[in-house]
Motif scaffolding. Structure first.
Motif, PDB file in Angstrom:
ATOM      1  N   LEU A  85      96.101 -18.082 -78.958  1.00  0.00           N
ATOM      2  CA  LEU A  85      97.178 -19.007 -78.611  1.00  0.00           C
ATOM      3  C   LEU A  85      98.556 -18.368 -78.729  1.00  0.00           C
ATOM      4  CD1 LEU A  85      95.960 -22.200 -80.541  1.00  0.00           C
ATOM      5  CD2 LEU A  85      95.571 -21.618 -78.137  1.00  0.00           C
ATOM      6  N   GLY A  86      98.593 -17.137 -79.220  1.00  0.00           N
ATOM      7  CA  GLY A  86      99.880 -16.490 -79.465  1.00  0.00           C
ATOM      8  C   GLY A  86     100.631 -17.153 -80.595  1.00  0.00           C
ATOM      9  N   MET A  87      99.912 -17.612 -81.623  1.00  0.00           N
ATOM     10  CA  MET A  87     100.544 -18.374 -82.698  1.00  0.00           C
ATOM     11  C   MET A  87     100.226 -17.785 -84.064  1.00  0.00           C
ATOM     12  SD  MET A  87     100.063 -22.360 -81.571  1.00  0.00           S
ATOM     13  CE  MET A  87     100.901 -23.022 -80.115  1.00  0.00           C
ATOM     14  N   LEU A  88     101.246 -17.729 -84.893  1.00  0.00           N
ATOM     15  CA  LEU A  88     101.123 -17.387 -86.306  1.00  0.00           C
ATOM     16  C   LEU A  88     101.713 -18.544 -87.093  1.00  0.00           C
ATOM     17  CD1 LEU A  88     100.512 -15.286 -88.575  1.00  0.00           C
ATOM     18  CD2 LEU A  88     102.867 -14.465 -88.270  1.00  0.00           C
ATOM     19  N   VAL A  89     100.933 -19.106 -88.020  1.00  0.00           N
ATOM     20  CA  VAL A  89     101.363 -20.284 -88.786  1.00  0.00           C
ATOM     21  C   VAL A  89     101.643 -19.856 -90.223  1.00  0.00           C
ATOM     22  CG1 VAL A  89     100.794 -22.637 -89.483  1.00  0.00           C
ATOM     23  CG2 VAL A  89      99.857 -21.694 -87.342  1.00  0.00           C
ATOM     24  N   ILE A  90     102.855 -20.118 -90.667  1.00  0.00           N
ATOM     25  CA  ILE A  90     103.258 -19.773 -92.027  1.00  0.00           C
ATOM     26  C   ILE A  90     103.892 -20.992 -92.687  1.00  0.00           C
ATOM     27  CG2 ILE A  90     103.595 -17.327 -91.523  1.00  0.00           C
ATOM     28  CD1 ILE A  90     106.588 -17.838 -91.281  1.00  0.00           C
ATOM     29  N   SER A  91     103.996 -20.954 -94.004  1.00  0.00           N
ATOM     30  CA  SER A  91     104.658 -22.047 -94.712  1.00  0.00           C
ATOM     31  C   SER A  91     106.154 -21.998 -94.462  1.00  0.00           C
ATOM     32  CB  SER A  91     104.368 -21.950 -96.210  1.00  0.00           C
ATOM     33  OG  SER A  91     104.860 -20.721 -96.729  1.00  0.00           O
ATOM     34  N   TYR A  92     106.762 -23.174 -94.478  1.00  0.00           N
ATOM     35  CA  TYR A  92     108.213 -23.263 -94.316  1.00  0.00           C
ATOM     36  C   TYR A  92     108.879 -22.921 -95.641  1.00  0.00           C
ATOM     37  CZ  TYR A  92     112.843 -25.156 -93.349  1.00  0.00           C
ATOM     38  OH  TYR A  92     114.202 -25.303 -93.195  1.00  0.00           O
ATOM     39  N   LEU A  93     109.824 -22.024 -95.622  1.00  0.00           N
ATOM     40  CA  LEU A  93     110.537 -21.619 -96.828  1.00  0.00           C
ATOM     41  C   LEU A  93     111.785 -22.490 -96.997  1.00  0.00           C
ATOM     42  CD1 LEU A  93     110.294 -17.739 -96.462  1.00  0.00           C
ATOM     43  CD2 LEU A  93     109.068 -19.169 -98.117  1.00  0.00           C
ATOM     44  N   GLN A  94     111.879 -23.159 -98.129  1.00  0.00           N
ATOM     45  CA  GLN A  94     113.063 -23.949 -98.413  1.00  0.00           C
ATOM     46  C   GLN A  94     114.225 -22.995 -98.718  1.00  0.00           C
ATOM     47  OE1 GLN A  94     113.084 -27.223 -98.019  1.00  0.00           O
ATOM     48  NE2 GLN A  94     110.861 -27.284 -97.611  1.00  0.00           N
ATOM     49  N   GLY A  95     115.318 -23.190 -98.085  1.00  0.00           N
ATOM     50  CA  GLY A  95     116.468 -22.315 -98.233  1.00  0.00           C
ATOM     51  C   GLY A  95     117.204 -22.250 -96.912  1.00  0.00           C
ATOM     52  N   ARG A  96     118.176 -21.390 -96.851  1.00  0.00           N
ATOM     53  CA  ARG A  96     118.933 -21.284 -95.605  1.00  0.00           C
ATOM     54  C   ARG A  96     119.026 -19.836 -95.172  1.00  0.00           C
ATOM     55  NH1 ARG A  96     124.180 -19.569 -95.820  1.00  0.00           N
ATOM     56  NH2 ARG A  96     125.025 -19.149 -97.895  1.00  0.00           N
ATOM     57  N   PRO A  97     118.979 -19.597 -93.862  1.00  0.00           N
ATOM     58  CA  PRO A  97     119.177 -18.233 -93.377  1.00  0.00           C
ATOM     59  C   PRO A  97     120.601 -17.779 -93.691  1.00  0.00           C
ATOM     60  CG  PRO A  97     118.283 -19.671 -91.654  1.00  0.00           C
ATOM     61  CD  PRO A  97     118.729 -20.553 -92.771  1.00  0.00           C
ATOM     62  N   LEU A  98     120.720 -16.553 -94.133  1.00  0.00           N
ATOM     63  CA  LEU A  98     122.048 -16.040 -94.432  1.00  0.00           C
ATOM     64  C   LEU A  98     122.819 -15.751 -93.154  1.00  0.00           C
ATOM     65  CD1 LEU A  98     121.362 -13.596 -97.419  1.00  0.00           C
ATOM     66  CD2 LEU A  98     122.251 -15.940 -97.483  1.00  0.00           C
ATOM     67  N   GLU A  99     124.143 -15.692 -93.300  1.00  0.00           N
ATOM     68  CA  GLU A  99     125.044 -15.233 -92.250  1.00  0.00           C
ATOM     69  C   GLU A  99     125.763 -14.004 -92.771  1.00  0.00           C
ATOM     70  OE1 GLU A  99     127.567 -18.499 -91.236  1.00  0.00           O
ATOM     71  OE2 GLU A  99     125.898 -19.762 -90.555  1.00  0.00           O
ATOM     72  N   ASN A 100     126.323 -13.227 -91.867  1.00  0.00           N
ATOM     73  CA  ASN A 100     126.965 -11.974 -92.277  1.00  0.00           C
ATOM     74  C   ASN A 100     127.973 -12.181 -93.407  1.00  0.00           C
ATOM     75  OD1 ASN A 100     125.483 -10.906 -90.201  1.00  0.00           O
ATOM     76  ND2 ASN A 100     127.214 -10.197 -88.992  1.00  0.00           N
ATOM     77  N   ALA A 101     128.769 -13.225 -93.304  1.00  0.00           N
ATOM     78  CA  ALA A 101     129.831 -13.450 -94.288  1.00  0.00           C
ATOM     79  C   ALA A 101     129.280 -13.717 -95.678  1.00  0.00           C
ATOM     80  CB  ALA A 101     130.715 -14.611 -93.842  1.00  0.00           C
ATOM     81  N   ASP A 102     128.039 -14.185 -95.774  1.00  0.00           N
ATOM     82  CA  ASP A 102     127.462 -14.512 -97.082  1.00  0.00           C
ATOM     83  C   ASP A 102     127.330 -13.288 -97.983  1.00  0.00           C
ATOM     84  OD1 ASP A 102     127.073 -17.285 -96.608  1.00  0.00           O
ATOM     85  OD2 ASP A 102     125.268 -16.831 -95.449  1.00  0.00           O
ATOM     86  N   PHE A 103     127.189 -12.117 -97.389  1.00  0.00           N
ATOM     87  CA  PHE A 103     126.994 -10.914 -98.192  1.00  0.00           C
ATOM     88  C   PHE A 103     128.259 -10.484 -98.929  1.00  0.00           C
ATOM     89  CE2 PHE A 103     123.458 -10.735 -95.235  1.00  0.00           C
ATOM     90  CZ  PHE A 103     122.411 -10.316 -96.043  1.00  0.00           C
ATOM     91  N   ALA A 104     129.380 -11.137 -98.648  1.00  0.00           N
ATOM     92  CA  ALA A 104     130.597 -10.873 -99.417  1.00  0.00           C
ATOM     93  C   ALA A 104     130.472 -11.405-100.837  1.00  0.00           C
ATOM     94  CB  ALA A 104     131.805 -11.499 -98.719  1.00  0.00           C
ATOM     95  N   ASP A 105     129.529 -12.325-101.064  1.00  0.00           N
ATOM     96  CA  ASP A 105     129.257 -12.863-102.392  1.00  0.00           C
ATOM     97  C   ASP A 105     128.335 -11.886-103.114  1.00  0.00           C
ATOM     98  OD1 ASP A 105     128.116 -14.242-104.584  1.00  0.00           O
ATOM     99  OD2 ASP A 105     128.300 -16.169-103.578  1.00  0.00           O
ATOM    100  N   ALA A 106     128.797 -11.338-104.226  1.00  0.00           N
ATOM    101  CA  ALA A 106     128.022 -10.324-104.943  1.00  0.00           C
ATOM    102  C   ALA A 106     126.672 -10.864-105.400  1.00  0.00           C
ATOM    103  CB  ALA A 106     128.815  -9.816-106.147  1.00  0.00           C
ATOM    104  N   ALA A 107     126.599 -12.154-105.729  1.00  0.00           N
ATOM    105  CA  ALA A 107     125.329 -12.736-106.174  1.00  0.00           C
ATOM    106  C   ALA A 107     124.317 -12.771-105.031  1.00  0.00           C
ATOM    107  CB  ALA A 107     125.557 -14.138-106.726  1.00  0.00           C
ATOM    108  N   VAL A 108     124.785 -13.141-103.848  1.00  0.00           N
ATOM    109  CA  VAL A 108     123.906 -13.151-102.676  1.00  0.00           C
ATOM    110  C   VAL A 108     123.443 -11.737-102.348  1.00  0.00           C
ATOM    111  CG1 VAL A 108     123.783 -13.626-100.198  1.00  0.00           C
ATOM    112  CG2 VAL A 108     124.920 -15.255-101.723  1.00  0.00           C
ATOM    113  N   LEU A 109     124.387 -10.807-102.368  1.00  0.00           N
ATOM    114  CA  LEU A 109     124.053  -9.407-102.096  1.00  0.00           C
ATOM    115  C   LEU A 109     122.988  -8.915-103.075  1.00  0.00           C
ATOM    116  CD1 LEU A 109     125.330  -6.967-100.272  1.00  0.00           C
ATOM    117  CD2 LEU A 109     126.234  -6.236-102.476  1.00  0.00           C
TER     118      LEU A 109
END
Length: 301
Positions: A85-109
């Protein structure tokens, strides 16, 4: 495509609701949540939609390596794989995709660097990834099919060979790598970062992983240094920093071809030409800069 979801074993006999997930330039991604009284399921179904052959995607390896990433504690659990079917099923990860600007936060980095370390220390992947070999394959495909390419692309063949020779002397053992860690492939839940999308995964020099993120996420010079230090857990050497910067160049020059191939072949409504050109422009700027010689020297110092 959603009509095929009823053919998945994990959803057999269940009621569910599907919604599109944004992003994905070679897949159509769906979030599927059950709506009946059974045990709740929150899934992501990755539906393949592109010519995997020209792009060098091995769907079986993607499946296996997604499982290995989950075992390493940084990836989503694999619940079902349906190549028919061309399908891979995985669990949904709770959280948010990062954006480039997020890496300015040392904790995120720092959380992102820990995730990379965990992946690289985890179970070995199926297959290998070598950007130099992939660039050769992509370039041959462009030539064979007559796809459009910037006229100066091949002007840098000699410098590319120099980079290949220098990085080949690092002696660093290969590790399981995602190889495509742009910001959106880091999922941050506030306590830890997860890594997704293993289409291009394989055992590789982990410094390619680091360099790829620095260029995809537009790190400045200070961020690159902090990123390498966070990954190593100690002050990096000049050679470490130079090698990561050279690997960023490898990412730009090699992945730019991916964009030009997609521009010619993908049915997705997206400006792949601009995507490839942006990466090529970055690579060309480095190839034409006197700094390249300095990086090549420092990489083996």
């Amino acid at each position: 495509m959603t009509s095929d979801l009823d053919r998945l074993a994990v959803l057999a006999g269940r009621s569910w609701h599907a919604s599109d997930l944004p992003g994905g330039l070679t897949n159509h991604n769906l979030r599927v949540r059950t709506t009946d009284d059974g045990p709740p399921l929150d899934l992501v179904v990755r539906c393949s939609s592109s010519d995997a052959g020209l792009l060098g995607i091995d769907r079986d390896a993607e499946h296996e390596n997604t499982r290995h990433a989950a075992a390493a504690g940084v990836g989503a659990e694999v619940l079902e794989y349906r190549p028919d079917l061309g399908m891979l099923v995985i669990s949904y990860l709770q959280g948010r995709p990062l954006e480039n600007a997020d890496f300015a936060d040392a904790a995120v980095l720092g959380r992102a660097a820990v995730a990379c370390r965990r992946l690289h220390a985890g179970p070995a992947f199926t297959g290998t990834f070598d950007m130099f070999a992939r660039q050769e394959t992509y370039r041959a495909s462009v030539r064979e099919h007559g796809f459009a390419l910037p006229p100066t692309y091949d002007d840098h063949a000699d410098a590319w060979a120099d980079v290949r020779r220098v990085l080949g002397r690092s002696g660093r053992p290969a590790a399981p790598c995602n190889n495509d860690l742009l910001a959106a492939n880091y999922i941050d839940d506030g306590d830890r970062v997860w890594l997704i999308d293993y289409e291009y995964s394989g055992n590789n020099d982990p410094y390619f992983e680091l360099g790829n993120t620095t260029t995809e996420c537009d790190f400045d010079e200070a961020q690159i240094d902090a990123w390498v230090e966070a990954y190593l857990g100690s002050s990096p050497s000049r050679a470490d920093l130079a090698q990561v910067r050279l690997q960023a160049l490898c990412s730009e020059y090699g992945w730019s071809l991916w964009g030009f191939i997609q521009a010619a072949t993908s049915p997705i409504d997206y400006d792949f030409t601009a995507w490839g050109q942006e990466r090529f422009d970055k690579a060309e700027a480095t190839f034409r800069s006197p700094r390249l010689r300095q990086l090549l020297t420092e990489a083996v110092s």
